[in-house]
Design a protein around this motif. Structure first.
Motif, mmCIF file in Angstrom:
data_model
loop_
_atom_site.group_PDB
_atom_site.id
_atom_site.type_symbol
_atom_site.label_atom_id
_atom_site.label_comp_id
_atom_site.label_asym_id
_atom_site.label_seq_id
_atom_site.Cartn_x
_atom_site.Cartn_y
_atom_site.Cartn_z
ATOM 1 N N THR A 169 -12.874 9.057 2.689
ATOM 2 C CA THR A 169 -13.190 7.802 3.102
ATOM 3 C C THR A 169 -12.659 6.745 2.054
ATOM 4 O O THR A 169 -11.939 6.928 0.957
ATOM 5 C CB THR A 169 -14.772 7.840 2.619
ATOM 6 N N PRO A 170 -12.666 5.567 2.617
ATOM 7 C CA PRO A 170 -12.150 4.440 1.674
ATOM 8 C C PRO A 170 -12.314 4.729 0.156
ATOM 9 O O PRO A 170 -11.610 4.328 -0.760
ATOM 10 C CB PRO A 170 -12.677 3.222 2.222
ATOM 11 N N ALA A 171 -13.897 4.775 -0.140
ATOM 12 C CA ALA A 171 -14.344 5.114 -1.447
ATOM 13 C C ALA A 171 -13.334 6.029 -2.338
ATOM 14 O O ALA A 171 -13.385 6.059 -3.294
ATOM 15 C CB ALA A 171 -15.679 5.058 -1.617
ATOM 16 N N ASP A 172 -13.237 7.105 -1.473
ATOM 17 C CA ASP A 172 -12.588 8.343 -2.096
ATOM 18 C C ASP A 172 -11.029 8.067 -2.700
ATOM 19 O O ASP A 172 -10.612 8.521 -3.619
ATOM 20 C CB ASP A 172 -12.294 9.472 -1.141
ATOM 21 N N ILE A 173 -10.462 6.926 -2.101
ATOM 22 C CA ILE A 173 -9.245 6.437 -2.519
ATOM 23 C C ILE A 173 -9.322 5.241 -3.358
ATOM 24 O O ILE A 173 -8.259 4.654 -3.416
ATOM 25 C CB ILE A 173 -8.208 6.417 -1.358
ATOM 26 N N GLY A 174 -10.402 4.912 -3.725
ATOM 27 C CA GLY A 174 -10.398 3.607 -4.413
ATOM 28 C C GLY A 174 -10.362 2.132 -3.946
ATOM 29 O O GLY A 174 -9.972 1.469 -4.342
ATOM 30 N N LEU A 175 -10.729 2.381 -2.504
ATOM 31 C CA LEU A 175 -10.880 0.979 -1.849
ATOM 32 C C LEU A 175 -12.190 0.406 -1.746
ATOM 33 O O LEU A 175 -12.155 -0.744 -1.582
ATOM 34 C CB LEU A 175 -10.398 1.312 -0.311
ATOM 35 N N GLY A 176 -13.068 1.047 -2.308
ATOM 36 C CA GLY A 176 -14.484 0.592 -2.376
ATOM 37 C C GLY A 176 -15.049 0.141 -0.985
ATOM 38 O O GLY A 176 -14.876 0.591 -0.051
ATOM 39 N N SER A 177 -15.925 -0.965 -1.240
ATOM 40 C CA SER A 177 -16.680 -1.532 -0.179
ATOM 41 C C SER A 177 -16.073 -2.926 0.038
ATOM 42 O O SER A 177 -16.983 -3.693 0.839
ATOM 43 C CB SER A 177 -18.133 -1.476 -0.375
ATOM 44 N N GLU A 178 -15.045 -3.297 -0.505
ATOM 45 C CA GLU A 178 -14.419 -4.694 -0.164
ATOM 46 C C GLU A 178 -14.411 -5.164 1.223
ATOM 47 O O GLU A 178 -14.240 -3.966 2.196
ATOM 48 C CB GLU A 178 -13.290 -4.857 -0.696
ATOM 49 N N GLU A 179 -14.455 -6.257 1.497
ATOM 50 C CA GLU A 179 -14.395 -6.752 3.009
ATOM 51 C C GLU A 179 -13.041 -6.074 3.620
ATOM 52 O O GLU A 179 -13.004 -5.893 4.786
ATOM 53 C CB GLU A 179 -14.130 -8.399 3.102
ATOM 54 N N THR A 180 -11.869 -5.975 3.019
ATOM 55 C CA THR A 180 -10.570 -5.296 3.442
ATOM 56 C C THR A 180 -10.282 -3.829 3.371
ATOM 57 O O THR A 180 -9.356 -3.523 3.899
ATOM 58 C CB THR A 180 -9.272 -6.050 2.809
ATOM 59 N N ALA A 181 -11.483 -3.589 2.828
ATOM 60 C CA ALA A 181 -11.210 -1.751 2.606
ATOM 61 C C ALA A 181 -11.214 -1.189 4.021
ATOM 62 O O ALA A 181 -10.183 -0.142 4.169
ATOM 63 C CB ALA A 181 -12.644 -1.400 1.759
ATOM 64 N N THR A 182 -11.766 -1.399 5.031
ATOM 65 C CA THR A 182 -11.897 -0.703 6.328
ATOM 66 C C THR A 182 -10.263 -0.865 6.689
ATOM 67 O O THR A 182 -9.508 0.003 7.340
ATOM 68 C CB THR A 182 -12.767 -1.166 7.308
ATOM 69 N N ALA A 183 -9.887 -2.302 6.785
ATOM 70 C CA ALA A 183 -8.365 -2.544 7.185
ATOM 71 C C ALA A 183 -7.405 -1.642 6.414
ATOM 72 O O ALA A 183 -6.242 -1.026 7.213
ATOM 73 C CB ALA A 183 -7.969 -4.015 7.241
ATOM 74 N N ASP A 184 -7.639 -1.815 5.002
ATOM 75 C CA ASP A 184 -6.576 -1.168 4.474
ATOM 76 C C ASP A 184 -6.532 0.418 4.622
ATOM 77 O O ASP A 184 -5.381 1.155 4.510
ATOM 78 C CB ASP A 184 -6.725 -1.480 2.688
ATOM 79 N N PHE A 185 -7.646 1.123 4.777
ATOM 80 C CA PHE A 185 -7.838 2.379 5.010
ATOM 81 C C PHE A 185 -7.310 2.753 6.137
ATOM 82 O O PHE A 185 -6.295 3.653 6.393
ATOM 83 C CB PHE A 185 -9.498 2.744 4.907
ATOM 84 N N LEU A 186 -7.625 1.886 7.260
ATOM 85 C CA LEU A 186 -6.767 2.418 8.651
ATOM 86 C C LEU A 186 -5.448 2.235 8.468
ATOM 87 O O LEU A 186 -4.778 3.117 9.073
ATOM 88 C CB LEU A 186 -7.623 1.446 9.710
ATOM 89 N N MET A 228 0.892 -1.220 0.007
ATOM 90 C CA MET A 228 -0.093 -0.075 -0.080
ATOM 91 C C MET A 228 0.862 1.383 0.080
ATOM 92 O O MET A 228 0.444 2.158 -0.456
ATOM 93 C CB MET A 228 -0.874 -0.024 1.223
ATOM 94 N N ARG A 229 2.159 1.290 0.634
ATOM 95 C CA ARG A 229 2.703 2.415 0.542
ATOM 96 C C ARG A 229 3.166 3.076 -0.745
ATOM 97 O O ARG A 229 3.318 4.092 -0.908
ATOM 98 C CB ARG A 229 4.306 2.013 1.490
ATOM 99 N N THR A 230 3.458 2.181 -1.551
ATOM 100 C CA THR A 230 3.731 2.514 -3.050
ATOM 101 C C THR A 230 2.629 2.425 -3.779
ATOM 102 O O THR A 230 2.655 2.668 -5.066
ATOM 103 C CB THR A 230 5.096 1.794 -3.547
ATOM 104 N N GLY A 231 1.392 1.819 -3.486
ATOM 105 C CA GLY A 231 0.484 1.493 -4.418
ATOM 106 C C GLY A 231 -0.427 2.578 -4.695
ATOM 107 O O GLY A 231 -0.382 3.714 -4.287
ATOM 108 N N ALA A 232 -1.476 2.408 -5.403
ATOM 109 C CA ALA A 232 -2.577 3.629 -5.808
ATOM 110 C C ALA A 232 -3.487 4.137 -4.736
ATOM 111 O O ALA A 232 -3.471 5.314 -5.036
ATOM 112 C CB ALA A 232 -3.440 2.716 -6.939
ATOM 113 N N PRO A 233 -3.534 3.352 -3.754
ATOM 114 C CA PRO A 233 -4.328 4.059 -2.647
ATOM 115 C C PRO A 233 -3.602 5.228 -2.032
ATOM 116 O O PRO A 233 -4.348 6.298 -1.590
ATOM 117 C CB PRO A 233 -4.911 3.131 -1.640
ATOM 118 N N VAL A 234 -2.411 5.175 -1.775
ATOM 119 C CA VAL A 234 -1.643 6.152 -1.172
ATOM 120 C C VAL A 234 -1.539 7.184 -2.170
ATOM 121 O O VAL A 234 -1.774 8.431 -1.881
ATOM 122 C CB VAL A 234 -0.129 5.526 -0.857
ATOM 123 N N GLU A 235 -1.126 6.744 -3.594
ATOM 124 C CA GLU A 235 -0.985 8.160 -4.281
ATOM 125 C C GLU A 235 -2.379 8.981 -4.546
ATOM 126 O O GLU A 235 -2.578 10.182 -4.563
ATOM 127 C CB GLU A 235 -0.692 7.587 -5.723
#
Length: 97
Positions: free
Chosen positions: A33-50, A9-16
């Motif tokens: 929000t997670p959706a704003d950065i392309g994480l959508g509503s996947e099961e892991t989106a909350t953990a990835d966002f945090l 994630m550090r170098t990935g699209a969500p960070v950018e």
């Protein structure tokens, strides 16, 4: 969250996406929000966002008023890039040119 996932994630699209979105709103703050950065509503989106919020905050690139959880998921209230975050983006832009 695994170390491998956070490293990706550090170098990935969500960070950018998050840093560019915050840069576009600077000097104003914004709701993020997670959706704003392309994480959508996947099961892991909350953990990835945090994980992303934690990494950007710990690195000194992100400032925010509050982290709120509601039925739609997590959101950062009044999120903004710090001076350090803007300097990092400026360095990256210089390297690209």
């Amino acid at each position: 969250m695994s170390v491998d996932r956070l490293s990706r994630m550090r170098t990935g699209a969500p960070v950018e996406c998050a840093t560019r979105l915050l840069q576009e709103h600077w000097p104003r703050s914004t709701l993020l929000t997670p959706a704003d950065i392309g994480l959508g509503s996947e099961e892991t989106a909350t953990a990835d966002f945090l994980g992303l919020v934690e990494w950007l905050s710990d690195a000194g690139f992100l400032s925010y008023e509050a982290l709120v959880f509601n039925s739609d998921g997590p959101m950062l209230v009044d999120a903004t890039l710090t001076a350090r975050g803007r300097a990092m983006l400026a360095r990256e832009a210089d390297r690209a040119n």
